[in-house]
Enzyme design. Structure first.
Site, PDB file in Angstrom:
ATOM      1  N   GLU A  63     -14.855  -9.499 -29.645  1.00 12.67           N
ATOM      2  CA  GLU A  63     -15.374 -10.435 -30.635  1.00 12.67           C
ATOM      3  C   GLU A  63     -14.234 -11.215 -31.269  1.00 12.67           C
ATOM      4  OE1 GLU A  63     -17.394  -8.166 -33.556  1.00 12.67           O
ATOM      5  OE2 GLU A  63     -18.812  -7.336 -32.128  1.00 12.67           O
TER       6      GLU A  63
ATOM      7  N   LEU B  30      -6.568   0.526 -47.139  1.00 10.27           N
ATOM      8  CA  LEU B  30      -6.295   1.782 -47.855  1.00 10.27           C
ATOM      9  C   LEU B  30      -7.598   2.576 -48.049  1.00 10.27           C
ATOM     10  CD1 LEU B  30      -4.033   3.414 -49.262  1.00 10.27           C
ATOM     11  CD2 LEU B  30      -4.739   2.324 -51.401  1.00 10.27           C
ATOM     12  N   HIS B  31      -8.498   2.051 -48.829  1.00 15.43           N
ATOM     13  CA  HIS B  31      -9.859   2.589 -49.016  1.00 15.43           C
ATOM     14  C   HIS B  31      -9.928   4.008 -49.596  1.00 15.43           C
ATOM     15  CE1 HIS B  31     -10.729  -0.901 -46.691  1.00 15.43           C
ATOM     16  NE2 HIS B  31     -10.490  -0.373 -45.514  1.00 15.43           N
TER      17      HIS B  31
ATOM     18  N   CYS C 266     -16.349  -5.933 -38.178  1.00 20.64           N
ATOM     19  CA  CYS C 266     -15.836  -5.791 -36.818  1.00 20.64           C
ATOM     20  C   CYS C 266     -16.750  -4.902 -35.975  1.00 20.64           C
ATOM     21  CB  CYS C 266     -14.389  -5.323 -36.811  1.00 20.64           C
ATOM     22  SG  CYS C 266     -14.137  -3.602 -37.082  1.00 20.64           S
TER      23      CYS C 266
HETATM   24  S1  SF4 Z   1     -11.226  -1.558 -35.657  1.00 17.16           S
HETATM   25 FE1  SF4 Z   1     -12.481  -0.216 -36.937  1.00 17.16          FE
HETATM   26  S2  SF4 Z   1     -11.903   1.885 -36.288  1.00 17.16           S
HETATM   27 FE2  SF4 Z   1     -10.280   0.490 -35.621  1.00 17.16          FE
HETATM   28  S3  SF4 Z   1      -8.769   0.484 -37.291  1.00 17.16           S
HETATM   29 FE3  SF4 Z   1     -10.137  -1.292 -37.615  1.00 17.16          FE
HETATM   30  S4  SF4 Z   1     -11.680  -0.490 -39.029  1.00 17.16           S
HETATM   31 FE4  SF4 Z   1     -10.681   1.320 -38.120  1.00 17.16          FE
END
Ligand code: SF4
Length: 286
Positions: free
Chosen positions: A27, A159-160, A276
């Protein structure tokens, strides 16, 4: 590289599902910031891998697993697709490429840095941004590349979490790097490159949105060359995680903004499944 699906939203974003030569898909997102509210106004968000090995519990791509790295040419190809689209749509020339699509770019750093050199060498694009889950030694390696090649690149750290335990639950693969260690690496990157790194903090209901989190975040970020960007979890219905409401985001922001440089994330691309992995997942389901 073939366009398999394309969705344009009224907010200036367009998302592409691209078919690669081996039939895998990735994507790519194009964003035109018509309100001029962001640092860059005509931006491409590229994928760096097919799937992702990091497996963040809140991410659709992580749930699909890792398949393979993208080559520098495949990364460049995504920029070319978006450039053709934006020219046809009458949008301004692309001013930045953001590595925040599918994949962890620092697990494919060789091809990512080759792609950056190719883009900087063959186009007029001069701005770059790279989002990472926080791979400490790779952040240090990236610092050397950016300085040596004189590339304008801003680091965007996901970070989260405010404790190592909380982060290990959300982003299990990075648990060998503690919260303080990744913030140290991001701060060193920012200082060495004369930039302000972004620290992304996505509020997940009942997980990382408490007053105790605000206190810990303040202690962790105060005095560092880092800017906190707060958002709500972009609801993918992953692993029972729930988003907070817009008022909760505002409240969190208002409680921390006096002590920490921070802002609220503008969710571009929500109309076109901007999170994503969502477009790829939607196609698999349909
Ligand atoms: S694509 Fe998804 S699983 Fe991979 S680092 Fe980014 S947020 Fe995390």
């Amino acid at each position: 590289m073939k366009i398999l699906n394309q969705i344009a939203g009224g907010d200036g974003a367009a998302k592409f599902l691209l078919g690669l030569e081996d039939a895998h898909t990735v994507e790519t997102l194009y964003m035109h910031d018509k309100e001029l509210s962001l640092t860059y106004h005509s931006t491409v968000c590229v994928s760096s891998q097919v799937g992702c090995a990091v497996g963040c519990r809140f991410c659709a791509t992580g749930a699909q697993g890792f398949i393979r790295d993208l080559s520098a040419e495949e990364i460049f190809g995504q920029v070319a697709v978006c450039d053709r689209y934006r020219a046809g749509a009458g949008c301004p020339p692309i001013d930045a490429v953001v590595f925040a699509g599918m994949g962890e770019p620092l697990f494919n750093d060789g091809n990512v840095t080759r792609a950056i050199e190719k883009i900087a060498g063959e186009t007029d694009i001069r701005g770059f941004e790279l989002a990472t889950a926080g791979i400490v030694p790779k952040i240090r390696g990236l610092t050397g590349f950016v300085r040596e090649k004189n590339i304008r690149l801003r680091l965007n750290l996901s970070l989260h979490a405010t404790t190592d335990e909380q982060r290990a639950l959300l982003i299990p693969m990075t648990k060998k790097y503690g919260v303080k260690a990744i913030l140290d690496a991001a701060s060193d990157f920012a200082e060495a490159t004369g930039t302000t790194a972004r620290v992304r903090y996505m509020l997940i209901k009942g997980v990382n949105d408490s007053d105790a989190d605000i206190g810990r975040l303040t202690g962790l970020l105060k005095g560092r060359p880092l800017k906190l960007i707060i958002s709500s979890y972009n609801d993918n219905n992953m692993n029972g995680l729930s988003p907070v409401g817009p008022l909760d985001v505002l409240e969190f922001y208002s409680k921390i903004r006096d002590n920490v440089d921070c802002d609220i994330f503008h969710n571009f691309g929500g109309e076109v499944l901007g999170g994503c992995g969502q477009l790829r997942q939607a196609r698999k389901i349909s």
